[in-house]
Write an enzyme that holds these catalytic residues in place. Structure first.
Site, PDB file in Angstrom:
ATOM      1  N   ASP A 226      48.940  37.141  42.132  1.00  0.00           N
ATOM      2  CA  ASP A 226      48.745  37.132  40.693  1.00  0.00           C
ATOM      3  C   ASP A 226      49.754  38.128  40.115  1.00  0.00           C
ATOM      4  O   ASP A 226      50.275  38.976  40.845  1.00  0.00           O
ATOM      5  CB  ASP A 226      47.315  37.568  40.369  1.00  0.00           C
ATOM      6  CG  ASP A 226      47.100  37.784  38.886  1.00  0.00           C
ATOM      7  OD1 ASP A 226      47.429  36.882  38.106  1.00  0.00           O
ATOM      8  OD2 ASP A 226      46.619  38.871  38.518  1.00  0.00           O
TER       9      ASP A 226
ATOM     10  N   THR B 285      49.574  39.940  36.566  1.00  0.00           N
ATOM     11  CA  THR B 285      49.030  41.044  35.782  1.00  0.00           C
ATOM     12  C   THR B 285      47.990  41.828  36.571  1.00  0.00           C
ATOM     13  O   THR B 285      47.002  41.273  37.039  1.00  0.00           O
ATOM     14  CB  THR B 285      48.392  40.507  34.485  1.00  0.00           C
ATOM     15  OG1 THR B 285      49.364  39.728  33.788  1.00  0.00           O
ATOM     16  CG2 THR B 285      47.926  41.650  33.604  1.00  0.00           C
TER      17      THR B 285
ATOM     18  N   ASP C 161      43.389  40.396  41.082  1.00  0.00           N
ATOM     19  CA  ASP C 161      42.552  41.500  40.635  1.00  0.00           C
ATOM     20  C   ASP C 161      41.496  41.125  39.602  1.00  0.00           C
ATOM     21  O   ASP C 161      40.605  41.914  39.337  1.00  0.00           O
ATOM     22  CB  ASP C 161      43.430  42.603  40.024  1.00  0.00           C
ATOM     23  CG  ASP C 161      43.919  42.236  38.629  1.00  0.00           C
ATOM     24  OD1 ASP C 161      44.490  41.133  38.484  1.00  0.00           O
ATOM     25  OD2 ASP C 161      43.723  43.029  37.706  1.00  0.00           O
TER      26      ASP C 161
END
Length: 641
Positions: A326, A328, A524
């Site tokens: 991922d 961000t 996250d």
């Protein structure tokens, strides 16, 4: 009565029962070892004297359930797993009087299964936590009046009023109001998105500032957040069961043990030789080969802030060749920072413009405003401050009237933006940057570009992962394409897919899994949770990551430090290699012992010693994993921008 109910509850709940059985078995094994030295009955076979061995407690409490389950599984599916290997070892050990060895194996296997069951319960608790994210009530507007209703009672077409700080309850379209919405929970975008009439919003996202009315376009049961919940549940239920190395060997070793023992018995006519072969064919060393290496590898990684939840995870991580990220909060810090300042008026340098802007944003609650304010350590305080939700701010700073916000808002106030400046601003937006335009004393003065920040040493980490054996790396993000490609280029990742919803990430990960390609996903946020659960190995950022992602993942980086990823890969490969050496060594010892037992040169007593000799080697070899260390640069937390 309460004590009776408590005891009844313990023995009807499988988890509590297993904990109690392990707690009783451990002191019994210690007592047995102190009494008998581990094999005092060897050579005498099963006799009445063996019944006094305290290790029987472990056999009955921990071993019998393993034996029953293994044979039931075999009769039902025909598959032979490590449980059958353990069962054979226990039965053969009891047959020659090796009560302690049988109890020891039963205890170790039960303890390992208990820890893995605990991990599964934690994962299911994560899904329940996701349900708590959903708003329970919403403010419905009908004929100009407001009423609080349960979210489940809403239908498509209903109008919902969302106030600042509230979570949006439905997927819908903004009817009235100007605001900024934090969509990170769904899309992973690091910057809030301005919303006005006609813009779409999603359930589960957060309204940061102004009030707005939203018309639902679908029922809450079909909302984006509900879809994520269902995706995680489906991924958890459908994830392919990992066949561990010990199980693969067991499918060969168990039949081989029985055939060899039977052949020796028939040829020699001595039952004791056949029993001895069963014992040495399935010694403790082989049973301990995997758990000891796995425990040592997990202990080593936990020392440096990497939590591995199960033995399967570290074994599978050792085979990973493809890794998806991922963006961000994973490759980036997940927060905006000032990237550049452009002044178009000669009276103010870029530094002077930034200083005035920082003073104007000193009281702002907007993430972009906070980033601007934080960029100047000695920013002046505003004499006047006004915030216009969804548009910008006005302030008096050092006697200067300054306004900061969208170019459309400044234009509506009378500012004139030159066509060349508009083109430059649009180019910056297309590259993934957020633009805050500035007006000083009624005239357009320039703009401030903000963007997410790539984590320190990101490119170095990607290069280290390639050297550690990761052949292919992907960037899967819900952020805009331009921002994704810019960050990927800086990090050294070539394969990029942007504008992905959670189900899109799952689809991309699943395409690799369906092709029997082991893939690890690093993320996250809640929007990554389903992909983490779908991947062969899911890795979550534990420090700033969401609880849902942490629970869904197989491995957690507790310090949010991706510099540990190369060490995780290396350590997992070392652990897998250690397991293979342990199994190979135990098989070599087995082979020699089988030849000696078949020819009558190795009796039950000496055969029982093979348990201890092989186990000693396996434990000592696995302990070598504890001495491994990562590169010095990752032994302390990474600095943040």
């Amino acid at each position: 009565m309460k004590s009776v109910a408590l005891i009844k509850g313990v023995f009807t709940d499988e988890t509590s029962r297993t904990v109690v059985f392990c707690a009783v078995s451990l002191p019994a094994l210690v007592w047995s070892f102190m009494m008998n030295g581990g094999h005092s009955h060897a050579g005498h076979g099963f006799t009445l004297a063996t019944l006094s061995d305290p290790a029987w407690l472990s056999i009955v409490l921990c071993g019998v359930p393993i034996i029953v389950f293994a044979f039931r599984k075999f009769l039902k599916t025909g598959s032979i797993r490590a449980g059958m290997l353990v069962s054979v070892a226990m039965i053969a050990s009891v047959g020659i009087g090796e009560i302690f060895a049988a109890g020891e194996v039963a205890f170790i296997m039960t303890l390992g299964e208990m820890l893995e069951a605990h991990t599964l319960r934690k994962a299911r608790a994560g899904i329940k936590a996701l349900l708590h994210l959903e708003p329970k009530q919403a403010c419905r507007v009908r004929k100009g009046s407001e009423e609080m209703v349960d979210v489940d009672s809403l239908a498509a077409g209903d109008v919902v009023r969302v106030r600042p700080g509230e979570m949006i309850a439905v997927d819908g379209v903004v009817l009235t109001g100007n605001t900024s919405v934090d969509q990170a929970i769904i899309t992973g975008e690091s910057l809030p998105v301005d919303k006005a009439a006609g813009d779409s919003v999603m359930a589960g996202t957060i309204n940061r500032f102004g009030s707005m009315d939203v018309r639902a376009v679908k029922a809450p049961a079909e909302s984006t957040l509900k879809r994520i919940t269902r995706l995680i549940e489906m991924a958890q239920n459908n994830k392919a069961k990992v066949v561990r190395l010990a199980d693969r060997w067991a499918s060969f070793l168990v039949p081989a043990a029985f055939v060899t023992a039977l052949a020796v018995w028939l040829v020699t006519g001595e039952l004791i030789r056949g029993v001895t072969i069963l014992v040495v064919f399935c010694p403790c060393a082989l049973v301990l080969a995997t758990p000891t290496a796995v425990m040592a590898g997990m202990a080593n990684l936990s020392r440096y802030g990497v939590l591995v939840k199960s033995g399967e995870a570290i074994e599978e991580m050792g085979r990973i060749k493809t890794m998806a990220f991922d963006k961000t909060g994973t490759l980036t810090y997940g927060r905006p920072s000032v990237a550049s300042v452009v002044s178009v008026t000669p009276e103010y340098t870029p530094d002077a413009l930034l200083r005035l802007a920082a003073g104007a944003e000193a009281r702002s609650e907007h993430p972009l405003g906070k980033a601007i304010a934080g960029a100047v350590s000695d920013a002046p305080s505003p004499a006047f401050f006004k915030m216009v939700p969804g548009q910008g701010v006005e302030a008096d700073v050092d006697g200067v009237r300054i306004a900061l916000g969208t170019t459309a808002w400044l234009t509506s106030r009378g500012s004139v933006v030159a066509e060349e400046d508009r083109m430059r601003i649009e180019e910056a937006r297309e590259s993934g940057q957020a633009i805050v335009a500035a007006e000083i004393n009624g005239g357009f003065a320039g703009w401030i570009a903000l963007s997410d920040t790539l984590r320190d040493d990101a490119r170095t980490i990607i290069d280290a992962l390639r050297r550690s054996g990761i052949r292919k790396m992907l960037l899967l993000t819900g952020d805009h394409s331009a921002a994704a490609h810019r960050m990927a280029a800086e990090a050294g990742i070539d394969d990029v897919e942007a504008n992905l919803l959670p189900e899109d990430k799952v689809s991309r990960v699943l395409s690799h899994v369906d092709e029997s390609e082991a893939i690890s996903m690093v993320g996250d946020g809640v929007n990554d949770a389903a992909a983490l659960k779908t991947a062969t190995v899911g890795i979550a950022m534990g420090g700033m990551g969401s609880d849902i992602a942490v629970e869904a993942a197989d491995i957690v980086l507790m310090r949010d430090d991706i510099r540990l990823l190369p060490y995780l890969v290396i350590m997992s490969r070392r652990t897998l290699a250690n397991i293979r050496v342990n199994i190979g060594a135990s098989l070599l010892i087995n082979g020699c012992a089988i030849l000696l037992a078949a020819t009558g040169r190795l009796g039950p007593a000496l055969g029982a010693l093979v348990h201890n000799a092989g186990s000693l080697f396996v434990v000592a070899h696995a302990a070598m994993l504890l001495r491994c260390k990562p590169a010095r640069s990752v032994t302390s937390p990474a600095p943040r921008a």
